[in-house]
Design a protein around this motif. Structure first.
Motif, mmCIF file in Angstrom:
data_model
loop_
_atom_site.group_PDB
_atom_site.id
_atom_site.type_symbol
_atom_site.label_atom_id
_atom_site.label_comp_id
_atom_site.label_asym_id
_atom_site.label_seq_id
_atom_site.Cartn_x
_atom_site.Cartn_y
_atom_site.Cartn_z
ATOM 1 N N LEU A 225 -0.234 -2.119 1.979
ATOM 2 C CA LEU A 225 -0.354 -1.920 0.531
ATOM 3 C C LEU A 225 -1.306 -2.921 -0.118
ATOM 4 O O LEU A 225 -1.845 -2.649 -1.195
ATOM 5 N N SER B 151 8.103 -4.333 -1.190
ATOM 6 C CA SER B 151 7.346 -4.208 0.050
ATOM 7 C C SER B 151 7.735 -5.353 0.974
ATOM 8 O O SER B 151 8.413 -6.294 0.570
ATOM 9 N N ASP C 234 4.349 -1.232 3.452
ATOM 10 C CA ASP C 234 5.393 -0.286 3.071
ATOM 11 C C ASP C 234 6.381 -0.198 4.231
ATOM 12 O O ASP C 234 6.023 0.234 5.334
#
Length: 406
Positions: free
Chosen positions: A119, A91, A112
């Motif tokens: 996230l 990420s 993301d």
């Protein structure tokens, strides 16, 4: 070594080792885990730290677009740092800075890169937030015992003592000076050879003693790297006071720190990235290096300065390069540049020892080596205390026999 000097060095090594033992035990064990930070975080919380393409061939979103989205979502914070790349499968992390007096609940946001979805979030190092902060909390233990500035200072002092003790401990392994003429005795290197060996059949004390002595010799170079880089991390002023008079360094930080923000409008992030790319291209041409990947764009509003970082052929790290240019946020004029290696010897040394300390080069084999080194540091701390304890017991028994014989 002169006979009068060896007892003094032995006393220095003994008390320095006892003082450092607990700190180095913690530093060694936590450092072993930190060598695998990315891997462990991905295993512990993959939903936060990992991101895969939603469909085959999916493209990541523009990082500056993601920065705008994060800035809109967290209006109470400043988003003054934008990552421009990230390792495959990871990420993207954005750092938040408080814009006022109120403290932030989170200062890192994981996004993301394909969808822009948030996230996870965390306040770095706050273990009360759960597993998402496990590795940052271990890092806090590693460099400050999680005690903030006080812990940083204490660990910095320990690192200075450790650096000096590396030389003291090595000197104590040297063979004693011969009373005979050198021509009639064994060569010096032959007499030093037992210090490098471990006697496996001489009893528990000799085994522990040899593990401490030989282990320290075989790992001496990396132990010194860990110790001296620890000074650089925790007490940079002390590190610079020793290194700067002897080794050249680039004055980028000093130049940028003196810069005053120009009045009027400053360029936006998209324009700043384009200007950074242009200036970096010119610098790469003039200094004969290759840009491998761009890493980050940051803005310091108080100074009116943008910094643009890439990983280049001058970097020793495998990730998060430190090749940097600084330019005025209003005019785009280049203010300073900083190259990790090849320009100033002091910066080259610092880049290497930092990368070695953090296992940020040569892939997983070196991570495994640094992990083993952390365990070795813990072992040397434990064996040092055991050797001292055994010698103290022996001295106590000797005094008791002398008293009973009177």
């Amino acid at each position: 070594m002169r006979l009068a000097l060896r007892p003094a060095l032995a006393a220095m090594h003994r008390y320095a080792g006892l003082l450092m033992a607990g700190f180095l035990l913690v530093a060694g064990l936590t450092g072993s885990a930190l060598a695998w930070t990315d891997e462990l975080e991905g295993v512990i919380m993959p939903a936060v730290f990992r991101a895969s393409p939603p469909t085959p061939g999916a493209m990541v979103l523009d990082p500056l677009l993601l920065r705008e989205q994060i800035a809109a979502r967290f209006p109470q914070a400043q988003v003054v740092y934008a990552p421009l790349s990230r390792p495959a499968g990871h990420s993207m992390v954005f750092y938040l800075r408080a814009s006022g007096e109120a403290a932030l609940e989170h200062d890192e946001v994981f996004v993301d890169p394909y969808t822009g979805a948030v996230l996870g979030q965390r306040l770095w190092g706050e273990i009360g937030q759960g597993l998402v902060n496990l590795l940052p909390f271990i890092e806090r233990l590693h460099h400050s015992l999680a005690l903030g500035d006080t812990g940083l200072l204490v660990f910095g002092i320990v690192a200075i003592i450790w650096t000096v003790d590396c030389f003291v401990g090595a000197a104590l392994t040297f063979p004693a000076r011969l009373k005979k003429r050198p021509s009639t005795g064994k060569p010096w290197l032959v007499r030093w050879r037992p210090s490098w060996l471990v006697r496996r059949h001489g009893g528990s004390y000799k085994l522990v003693f040899d593990l401490h002595r030989a282990g320290g010799l075989w790992l001496w170079t990396m132990l010194l790297v860990f110790a001296w880089s620890g000074v650089a991390f925790n007490l940079y002023g002390a590190y610079a006071a020793v290194m700067n008079p002897f080794f050249a360094h680039q004055p980028a930080e000093e130049i940028v720190g003196r810069h005053q923000a120009a009045p009027g409008p400053h360029m936006g992030w998209q324009q700043a990235r384009s200007q950074g790319r242009l200036l970096m291209r010119d610098l790469a041409r003039s200094e004969s290096f290759a840009v491998i990947e761009e890493n980050a764009l940051a803005y310091e509003p108080g100074l009116g300065v943008y910094s643009y970082k890439v990983r280049s052929s001058r970097d020793v790290r495998a990730r998060k390069g430190l090749t940097t240019i600084f330019f005025d946020a209003a005019s785009g004029q280049l203010l300073a540049s900083w190259l990790p290696t090849g320009t100033a010897s002091g910066d080259t040394i610092r880049s290497w020892i930092s990368a070695l300390h953090m296992a940020s080069m040569w892939g997983w084999p070196f991570k495994l080596f640094v992990c083993a080194m952390g365990l070795a540091v813990a072992m040397l701390s434990i064996t040092g205390v055991l050797v001292w304890r055994r010698k103290r017991q022996g001295q106590a028994q000797l005094r008791l026999r002398q008293l009973t014989e009177r």
